[in-house]
Design an enzyme around this catalytic site. Structure first.
Site, PDB file in Angstrom:
ATOM      1  N   CYS A  14     -38.948  -9.236 -59.601  1.00  0.00           N
ATOM      2  CA  CYS A  14     -39.797  -8.420 -59.793  1.00  0.00           C
ATOM      3  C   CYS A  14     -41.268  -9.446 -60.561  1.00  0.00           C
ATOM      4  O   CYS A  14     -41.956 -10.485 -60.360  1.00  0.00           O
ATOM      5  CB  CYS A  14     -39.194  -7.149 -61.350  1.00  0.00           C
ATOM      6  SG  CYS A  14     -40.193  -6.510 -61.003  1.00  0.00           S
ATOM      7  N   HIS A  22     -36.175  -4.871 -57.081  1.00  0.00           N
ATOM      8  CA  HIS A  22     -34.924  -5.544 -58.259  1.00  0.00           C
ATOM      9  C   HIS A  22     -33.825  -6.017 -57.384  1.00  0.00           C
ATOM     10  O   HIS A  22     -32.629  -4.284 -57.477  1.00  0.00           O
ATOM     11  CB  HIS A  22     -34.684  -4.712 -59.094  1.00  0.00           C
ATOM     12  CG  HIS A  22     -35.475  -5.106 -60.381  1.00  0.00           C
ATOM     13  ND1 HIS A  22     -35.909  -5.553 -61.421  1.00  0.00           N
ATOM     14  CD2 HIS A  22     -36.766  -4.198 -60.278  1.00  0.00           C
ATOM     15  CE1 HIS A  22     -36.679  -5.740 -62.810  1.00  0.00           C
ATOM     16  NE2 HIS A  22     -37.761  -4.634 -62.037  1.00  0.00           N
ATOM     17  N   GLU A  63     -30.449  -6.557 -57.837  1.00  0.00           N
ATOM     18  CA  GLU A  63     -29.029  -5.924 -58.919  1.00  0.00           C
ATOM     19  C   GLU A  63     -28.662  -4.995 -59.250  1.00  0.00           C
ATOM     20  O   GLU A  63     -27.658  -4.576 -59.520  1.00  0.00           O
ATOM     21  CB  GLU A  63     -29.408  -6.941 -59.829  1.00  0.00           C
ATOM     22  CG  GLU A  63     -30.017  -5.663 -61.471  1.00  0.00           C
ATOM     23  CD  GLU A  63     -32.402  -6.992 -61.062  1.00  0.00           C
ATOM     24  OE1 GLU A  63     -32.332  -6.296 -62.270  1.00  0.00           O
ATOM     25  OE2 GLU A  63     -32.007  -6.912 -59.998  1.00  0.00           O
TER      26      GLU A  63
END
Length: 562
Positions: free
Chosen positions: A398, A525, A527
């Site tokens: 990001c 993202h 994650e």
């Protein structure tokens, strides 16, 4: 629907979220289908506008819901995909009731906390618990509800009352209350103290809820006489006093519960013994024990703004853990405050500046996670430049991707005024701009949020090879600013390739640097979708590159097999 309610007492931060997730893991291992609800008694509608320092990480769901980080624990532990409605806040409840009142749905009645707010809470819980989150049809067997905060908090009172009513209406066979409490050991006395738990249970009982189980947090395993004392004064059978003592890593918590036969007692309380199977936790056990036995580690430089509170980057930390353990390494995360790398820091705090640069140079790879605001940006740019020039594996997420675009624009293209309009509205070279679908006046839920599709532009790139050559990836987003499509042509002349774009071709989603062993930036993202045993491909790529195994891995797995 069967409900398992997790409440907390004595102090906050005892690990109710991990306890709730772990109970879910054990019940799922018994063949049951699970869903989860997190109740946060704050007035915010969601976690989206809260500072990471205030509340830890904001977790983003597929539907764009910005929620409490505990929902991230549920998703990772249970491998489910929750919705924004699985996070209930006081703000959401009051907002829904007030909207009904404005529309006249209450037919002129005086709108009160009881029954209108409590009814809204019960209706919300019952409707959300019926939504399948595991990809299968039909509702789950058990819904685990975690009530945030501690018993006695004034803001959680309407929720306690609503849950009391829900317990009464559903009956004892369909409701199980587990109270998480602290059993401290005072240094001077050296004795396990039960009084805080006694007081906490007494307060819970005064509010109309009697716990079936106590989940006692302690540094060391509970002594038998401590259990007897708790049982006597809290009116909970000794067999239902669960001890969650400190363990080497949180993957052991479901095993600790299993070893105490928690699943049998909970299944008995919920009248599910007849349909459940013995818990199958072989894979989970292997993962927990393997991690304990790992000796080799990877030094990862995490260059960010919120490094003082690791919960701010919880999903990133977990993703690094998943990637490292899958390759038999332990993650050694070196936290670097981005501002310590800046030139100003050399004058104001020379020791911190020297240490930060020393840490960066001694790390095997560099990761710049997401964030908002201009603090620390200069330091992140320096970290990205260091990684690029020294061929150190780099992953920018990001803001980390935008940082690499700014750095390359300045260093290689020579655009000294290259910047993001987030940091300089009048930048002469705006290489990162405010995206057109956002709102400049409202902060909440105005970003590009949730799962969006990224089309891979070529199969000849590291990302495609790591993902086993798919045509697209679906990843979760949370941002307002993006790479300016007008400068893409100039940037690609530097050797930078935008290998992933959205369906319009205007939004740059993935960048790679051709002349670099691993230099990847992503606007999304990754994650948020990483799981134990199923690490995110990009985090895996970073660790493979940091340990010199990327090329061999890509060759071995280029046929798409794992």
């Amino acid at each position: 629907m069967k409900y398992v309610l997790i409440t907390g007492g004595v102090v906050s931060g005892l690990g109710k979220g991990v306890t709730a997730s772990s109970i879910g893991v054990v019940l799922k291992a018994c063949g049951l289908r699970l869903t989860s609800i997190k109740i946060d008694p704050y007035l915010n509608t969601d976690a989206g506008t809260m500072s990471p320092f205030e509340h830890g990480e904001v977790f983003v769901l597929d539907d764009g819901g910005e929620v409490d980080l505990d929902l991230g624990n549920y998703e990772r532990f249970l491998d489910v995909r929750l919705t924004r409605d699985n996070n209930i806040t006081t703000g959401k409840i009051y907002q829904s009731v007030l909207e009904k009142e404005r529309k006249g749905d209450y037919l002129g009645k005086t709108v009160q906390v009881v029954p209108h707010i409590t009814d809204a809470i019960k209706d919300w819980i019952e409707s959300v618990s019926a939504i399948p989150v595991d990809g299968k049809a039909g509702p789950a067997d058990v819904c685990v509800i975690e009530l945030g905060g501690t018993v006695g908090d004034i803001e959680s009172m309407p929720f306690i009352e609503a849950l009391r009513q829900l317990y009464f209406s559903k009956g004892p066979d369909n409701f199980c209350l587990i109270h998480v409490s602290l059993v401290p050991v005072l240094g001077v006395v050296g004795e396990q103290k039960t009084k805080p738990t006694q007081h906490s249970v007494r307060e819970l009982r005064a509010l109309g809820l009697t716990p079936h189980f106590l989940a006692c947090r302690s540094a060391q395993p509970l002594l038998e006489n401590t259990k007897q004392k708790l049982s006597q004064f809290c009116q909970v059978p000794v067999a239902n006093i669960l001890n969650i003592h400190d363990v080497p890593n949180i993957w052991h918590v479901p095993l600790v519960l299993r070893n105490q036969n928690a699943h049998e007692a909970i299944l008995k309380q919920l009248a599910l013994l007849g349909v459940a199977t013995p818990p199958n936790l072989q894979e989970w056990t292997a993962r927990a024990e393997n991690f304990d036995n790992l000796t080799n580690s990877v030094k990862i430089a995490m260059v960010g703004k919120y490094v003082g509170l690791t919960d701010s980057y919880l999903s990133v930390v977990k993703s690094l853990l998943h990637a490292c353990t899958s390759l038999s390494f332990k993650p050694s995360i070196e936290w670097i405050a981005a501002s310590d790398l800046e030139d100003e820091s050399a004058k104001l705090t020379p020791e911190a500046h020297t240490k930060a640069w020393e840490t960066l140079r001694n790390s095997a790879c560099v990761l710049v996670p997401g964030g908002f605001g201009d603090r620390g940006v200069k330091g992140m740019i320096l970290a990205a430049k260091y990684a690029r020039e020294n061929k150190v594996p780099y992953l920018g997420i990001c803001l980390g991707m935008q940082i690499s675009v700014i750095e390359i624009s300045r260093s290689i293209l020579g655009w000294k005024g290259a910047n993001s309009t987030e940091f300089d509205e009048h930048a002469p070279n705006p290489v990162v701009i405010f995206m057109p679908e956002g709102s400049r006046t409202h902060m909440g839920s105005t970003m590009r949020l949730g799962s969006r599709r990224t089309l891979l532009q070529t199969s000849d790139c590291i990302t495609a090879k790591l993902c086993h050559n798919p045509e697209y990836v679906d990843e979760r987003h949370r941002h307002r600013y993006e790479v300016n499509p007008e400068v893409v042509g100039d940037l690609e002349k530097t050797g930078l390739r935008f290998v992933g774009k959205d369906e319009t071709g205007q939004r740059m989603e993935i960048l790679e640097l051709q002349s670099h062993p691993f230099y990847v930036g992503v606007q999304f993202h990754p994650e948020y979708k990483s799981r134990p045993g199923k690490p995110s491909a990009l985090f895996l790529g970073l660790i493979l590159a940091a340990t010199g195994k990327l090329e061999a891995y890509v060759k071995t797995h280029q046929n798409g097999s794992i």
